[in-house]
Write a protein that holds these residues in place. Structure first.
Motif, PDB file in Angstrom:
ATOM      1  N   GLU A  83       0.650  -1.253  -0.108  1.00 59.19           N
ATOM      2  CA  GLU A  83       0.002  -0.025   0.039  1.00 59.19           C
ATOM      3  C   GLU A  83       0.855   1.351  -0.004  1.00 59.19           C
ATOM      4  N   LYS A  86       2.068   2.173  -3.297  1.00 56.49           N
ATOM      5  CA  LYS A  86       0.962   2.450  -4.212  1.00 56.49           C
ATOM      6  C   LYS A  86       0.770   3.982  -3.950  1.00 56.49           C
ATOM      7  N   TYR A  87       0.737   4.417  -2.675  1.00 60.18           N
ATOM      8  CA  TYR A  87       0.487   5.714  -2.162  1.00 60.18           C
ATOM      9  C   TYR A  87       1.634   6.818  -2.300  1.00 60.18           C
ATOM     10  N   LYS A  89       3.364   7.323  -4.888  1.00 58.43           N
ATOM     11  CA  LYS A  89       3.354   8.144  -6.250  1.00 58.43           C
ATOM     12  C   LYS A  89       2.760   9.302  -6.263  1.00 58.43           C
TER      13      LYS A  89
END
Length: 89
Positions: A83, A86-87, A89
């Motif tokens: 996670e 993913k966050y 970026k």
């Protein structure tokens, strides 16, 4: 990172912690209750009588649940790092 992401991470952390500690706390509570009842029935009010059985019961439960706890911690860590990637970026 948004506040929602941080809140979700904190919520997942607390849920995982409570899930892993529930068996240990449950065993400590049951053993403490049993010893308390024994002390009330037998009129033995020794404070050190409750300590050793609780320690051994919690240690035994910890050793019994250790593989399960390690799986829970590993899956939580893998999900958290996935996670975060993913966050970020």
């Amino acid at each position: 990172m948004t506040p929602e992401v941080i809140t979700t991470i904190g919520k997942d952390f607390l849920q995982t912690t409570f899930l892993m500690m529930a068996p240990l706390l449950g065993v400590a509570m049951i053993v403490g209750l049993a010893i308390g009842i024994f002390q009330a029935v037998s009129s033995i009010h020794e404070q050190t009588l409750t300590f050793l059985p609780k320690v051994f019961a919690v240690l035994g439960m910890f050793l019994f649940c250790l593989p399960w706890m390690l799986r829970i911690m590993t899956s939580y860590t893998v999900n958290l790092l996935g996670e975060l990637a993913k966050y970020s970026k």
